[in-house]
Design an enzyme around this catalytic site. Structure first.
Site, PDB file in Angstrom:
ATOM      1  N   GLY A 168       0.807  -1.213   0.000  1.00 32.33           N
ATOM      2  CA  GLY A 168       0.000   0.000   0.000  1.00 32.33           C
ATOM      3  C   GLY A 168       0.837   1.259   0.000  1.00 32.33           C
ATOM      4  O   GLY A 168       2.038   1.223   0.297  1.00 32.33           O
ATOM      5  N   ASN A 199       4.441  -1.260   8.914  1.00 34.20           N
ATOM      6  CA  ASN A 199       3.459  -2.348   8.888  1.00 34.20           C
ATOM      7  C   ASN A 199       3.526  -3.267  10.099  1.00 34.20           C
ATOM      8  O   ASN A 199       2.523  -3.882  10.467  1.00 34.20           O
ATOM      9  CB  ASN A 199       3.633  -3.184   7.617  1.00 34.20           C
ATOM     10  N   ASN A 211       2.887 -10.475   3.854  1.00 36.09           N
ATOM     11  CA  ASN A 211       1.500 -10.034   3.717  1.00 36.09           C
ATOM     12  C   ASN A 211       1.307  -9.386   2.353  1.00 36.09           C
ATOM     13  O   ASN A 211       2.114  -8.544   1.945  1.00 36.09           O
ATOM     14  CB  ASN A 211       1.170  -9.039   4.838  1.00 36.09           C
ATOM     15  N   HIS A 261      -7.810  -7.067   5.826  1.00 39.45           N
ATOM     16  CA  HIS A 261      -6.542  -7.397   5.169  1.00 39.45           C
ATOM     17  C   HIS A 261      -5.346  -7.303   6.106  1.00 39.45           C
ATOM     18  O   HIS A 261      -4.301  -7.899   5.827  1.00 39.45           O
ATOM     19  CB  HIS A 261      -6.349  -6.444   3.985  1.00 39.45           C
TER      20      HIS A 261
END
Length: 290
Positions: A41, A49, A112, A268
């Site tokens: 992202g 993260n 991820n 997510h």
């Protein structure tokens, strides 16, 4: 909830040279090596993260957090780079070189989303180096049954397009990433927004999105899931609107040694939305496969 929980930790930051460009790496803790790969992202990086998970995981592992090419403090792949190879191929090459520079041969690997695609590709191409594999809604190993691009993917594409980034767009992006956006306040939105404004990252993201479209999405890593030899733990939010849970069936069928944990009322970002459970599951799974 904030995205920083590292004030009392001694985090080592370094820049590791590779033949492709420099890779920024943060490290904390002692013990078996756990390499954690972040998602793709806007404004993402290893620390942004996973910062909230470090106090727990660093008690058991030497946690290594690389910024993938194009993100954080790492180099930005050029247009020629992205024309020649996919972002996943580039990332695997750069990260394996960086791990070599750090004298890390064999390691636990967690990824991820975009980082999940790199983790799958690393486990497929260099199985002798990956002790165990933890995948959270990984790209590339998943074949969607619903419409694509998904809601979360659309928000990623919109973020830097049109009028450009804004806190309002970042709030919309976060809403698409999680089940309950109310747990993420204005401070989280602002922090992630500010981290997305680096000019070189914005330029890279336009190249990355264009290359993603030209290639028709992520590399089809699902074709070779049977090549993964490492014991694998799948973590998935049932309500993920970016890499949807329906794709898990193929991974369960094709990966030899695999187990799945599904979180209801979770999107997510499992490591944020279900933080204590995520940390316990990861630590227990890796401890069971030393």
């Amino acid at each position: 909830m904030t995205l920083t929980a590292t004030d009392d930790l001694s985090i080592t930051r370094r820049t590791v040279p590779t033949s492709l460009g420099d890779i920024a790496v943060a490290e904390v803790g002692d013990g078996p090596v756990l390499v954690m790969l972040h998602g793709g992202g806007p404004g993402a990086s290893g620390l942004s993260n996973y910062a909230q998970n470090l106090p727990a995981l660093s008690q058991h592992f030497r946690v290594v957090l690389p910024d993938q090419p194009g993100f954080g403090g790492s180099y930005r792949p050029s247009q020629d780079d992205l024309d020649a190879r996919s972002i996943t191929e580039i990332t695997v090459d750069a990260l394996l070189q960086a791990l070599d520079e750090l004298d890390i041969d064999r390691f636990h690997l967690l990824g991820n989303s975009l980082g999940g695609a790199a983790a799958i590709a690393m486990a497929q191409s260099r199985p002798e180096r990956v002790s165990t594999l933890v995948l959270m809604a990984p790209g590339g190993g998943w074949v969607p049954f619903g419409p694509t691009p998904t809601e979360g993917q659309k928000e990623m594409f919109r973020y830097y397009n049109g009028t450009g980034p804004s806190e309002k767009k970042m709030a919309a992006f976060i809403r698409a990433m999680v089940y309950d956006h109310k747990q993420f306040g204005e401070d989280v939105v602002r922090q992630r927004y500010e981290s997305s404004l680096d000019e070189s990252h914005v330029e890279f993201y336009h190249r990355y999105n264009a290359a993603f479209g030209a290639r028709g999405g992520m590399d089809p890593l699902w074709r070779d899931l049977h090549r993964i030899k490492a014991p694998t733990l799948l973590l998935w939010g049932r309500d993920d609107r970016t890499i949807t849970f329906d794709g898990a069936a193929l991974m369960l069928k094709q990966i030899r040694d695999v187990q799945l944990h599904v979180f209801g009322k979770c999107g997510h970002w499992v490591q944020l939305e279900r933080q204590p459970e995520f940390e316990r599951l990861v630590a227990d799974f890796l401890a069971a496969h030393p």
